[in-house]
Enzyme design. Structure first.
Site, PDB file in Angstrom:
ATOM      1  N   GLY A 293      22.644  64.674 -18.544  1.00 18.30           N
ATOM      2  CA  GLY A 293      22.801  63.276 -17.714  1.00 18.30           C
ATOM      3  C   GLY A 293      22.844  62.231 -18.674  1.00 18.30           C
ATOM      4  CB  CYS A 363       3.396  39.346 -12.096  1.00 14.00           C
ATOM      5  SG  CYS A 363       4.259  38.197 -11.427  1.00 14.00           S
TER       6      CYS A 363
HETATM    7  C1  LIG Z   1      17.098  66.045 -15.882  1.00 14.00           C
HETATM    8  C2  LIG Z   1      17.658  67.055 -15.940  1.00 14.00           C
HETATM    9  C3  LIG Z   1      19.004  67.098 -16.649  1.00 14.00           C
HETATM   10  C4  LIG Z   1      19.460  66.076 -17.359  1.00 14.00           C
HETATM   11  O1  LIG Z   1      18.621  65.732 -18.587  1.00 14.00           O
HETATM   12  P1  LIG Z   1      19.186  64.785 -19.378  1.00 14.00           P
HETATM   13  O2  LIG Z   1      18.310  64.647 -20.656  1.00 14.00           O
HETATM   14  O3  LIG Z   1      19.507  63.539 -18.715  1.00 14.00           O
HETATM   15  O4  LIG Z   1      20.595  65.079 -20.203  1.00 14.00           O
HETATM   16  C5  LIG Z   1      19.476  68.423 -16.513  1.00 14.00           C
HETATM   17  N1  LIG Z   1      19.099  69.513 -16.060  1.00 14.00           N
HETATM   18  C6  LIG Z   1      18.004  69.161 -15.127  1.00 14.00           C
HETATM   19  C7  LIG Z   1      17.492  70.471 -14.409  1.00 14.00           C
HETATM   20  C8  LIG Z   1      17.206  67.931 -15.182  1.00 14.00           C
HETATM   21  O5  LIG Z   1      15.958  68.178 -14.673  1.00 14.00           O
END
Ligand SMILES: *Cc1c(COP(=O)(O)O)cnc(C)c1O
Length: 439
Positions: A293, A363
């Site tokens: 991600g 704030c």
């Molecule tokens: C959050 C998550 C990802 C992505 O993680 P990144 O660190 O943003 O690459 C992938 N798989 C699962 C199951 C996640 O919870």
């Protein structure tokens, strides 16, 4: 070198007016045209990291790329990432609906999460998501009941018991985690699926060990555990599981102190360890899902702010306040995240450098965006560009202090297009109601 190893979007440069530009767009002009705070996404950088991943993992033919949409989920960015051939990992009805509305092939969507609601699971089946990653015993029974006469392809989310050295809040694969089945609970889950939950079709295992990971070895250890478990379950239960999802987690470079590995480096260790585990445990090569991600979207995003008031504490810190902060980027106040920034209208000025602290407008004393950064004489009206804000900024944004959420623009080839409108005051009150008895 891969795109996640750069602090700035790949198209960042200082233009002939001496100002910062990204995607061929002058950042000061963008700030004037769309207002600030403004999220800017560079399409070239986004496509470039997608290509890095595809190239790096092409040595394994049964690879499937997914994007973990919780990092940033909008219609336009989903469309670009789908266009690059990625599937999607979603963790809520909202993310599922967004990727659906952007035209994503729902068979390439995996629905994941530790407490999916009844309504979200129903929506998942209605929209036809390809896989559901089941997290716990309660969900196995709930999903089987909701499925009625349909068969649902599932993965089991497991906790592989791997510690990675990242912030405690973004570790997810250690033993005492809220996510997934403990290794000792898998057999019981499989027995239930085989004997009682006839609507569930187990395809493989899913794990995710954390986020902003800089070590490569943890991925090797993770894949070894997953292959070993797949082999053991196939043998013990006479199954034919052939899917492994190793999650995401690759780090990005927020500041010069960060040294994330390249996509080539993690691909090499993952594929090597996978191939040797396939031989060692004698299984057929499984489908390998990887679902980054942060590393997909972070580097392509920057946030523009306008500098307002300043305060010099006598013999202390100089605070420079911006028109945004913890509501558009909660990461510094939530877990001490660090960022790099430049002043877009004078990026190259070095004669007037001062050490300042960038304070948000919200704030809370904890609303500090960047501590102790050297900037050239920051003044009221300057445009501050904070780098690497594509991931976990807009997706974690709030309306704290009843401030409207910021707009987002996509830039490419000197063109800019709004992809998320700035919220209006009317938007803010649009869900409020006054009961009749108060009128
Ligand atoms: C959050 C998550 C990802 C992505 O993680 P990144 O660190 O943003 O690459 C992938 N798989 C699962 C199951 C996640 O919870």
């Amino acid at each position: 070198m891969s795109t996640n190893q750069s602090i700035k979007p790949v198209t960042t440069k200082v233009n002939s007016s001496g100002r910062l530009e990204i995607g061929g767009c002058d950042l000061v002009t963008l700030a004037e045209k769309y207002g600030t705070p403004l999220y800017v996404i560079d399409e070239k950088t986004l496509r470039s990291i997608c290509n890095d991943y595809k190239k790096s993992f092409s040595a394994y033919s049964k690879i499937k790329m997914m994007y973990a949409s919780k990092a940033l989920c909008t219609l336009a960015t989903s469309k670009i990432i789908a266009d690059e051939g990625f599937g999607f990992d979603v963790v809520s009805g909202g993310e599922m609906y967004t990727v659906y509305k952007s035209g994503v092939d729902m068979s390439k969507v995996l629905f994941n999460g530790n407490n999916k609601s009844y309504d979200e699971l129903v929506l998942g089946l209605e929209l036809g998501v390809g896989r559901i990653s089941v997290d716990n015993f309660f969900e196995l029974s709930l999903l089987n009941e909701i499925a009625k006469d349909k068969t649902v392809d599932i993965l089991l989310r497991i906790t592989p018991g791997i510690e990675c050295h990242t912030h405690e809040y973004i570790q997810t694969g250690h033993l005492d985690s809220k996510f997934g089945f403990d290794l000792t609970q898998i057999d019981e889950a499989v027995e239930l699926i085989l004997n009682e939950y006839n609507n569930l079709n187990l395809r493989g295992l899913h794990a995710h060990i954390g986020s902003q990971i800089f070590e490569t070895s943890v991925y090797g250890d993770e894949i070894e555990i997953l292959v070993k478990e797949i082999a053991r379950l196939n043998e013990k239960f006479g199954l034919n599981l052939d899917e492994i999802n190793i999650g995401g987690g690759l780090g990005v470079k927020y500041t010069g102190a960060d040294n994330p590995p390249s996509t080539d480096e993690i691909a090499k260790i993952i594929i090597e360890r996978l191939n040797s585990a396939i031989e060692k445990y004698k299984i057929n090569p499984p489908v390998l899902y990887i679902e980054p991600g942060r590393s997909i979207i972070s580097t392509s995003g920057v946030t523009l702010y306008t500098i307002g008031s300043s305060k010099q504490v006598p013999k202390g810190t100089k605070y420079v306040a911006i028109d945004g902060g913890m509501a558009d980027n909660p990461r510094p106040s939530m877990y001490g995240a660090e960022y790099s920034a430049q002043i877009a209208n004078k990026p190259d000025e070095t004669s007037t450098l001062q050490k300042v602290t960038i304070a948000g407008r919200f704030c809370e004393s904890g609303d500090i965006l960047i501590k102790n950064i050297n900037l050239p004489n920051p003044e009221e009206g300057d445009i501050l560009c904070v780098f690497n804000t594509g991931a976990y900024n807009y997706s974690m944004a709030s309306n704290y202090n009843r401030v409207q959420k910021s707009a987002m623009v996509l830039v490419n080839n000197s063109q800019s297009d709004i992809i998320v409108n700035r919220e209006t005051l009317e938007d803010l009150v649009s869900h409020d109601l006054i009961p009749n008895r108060l009128i």
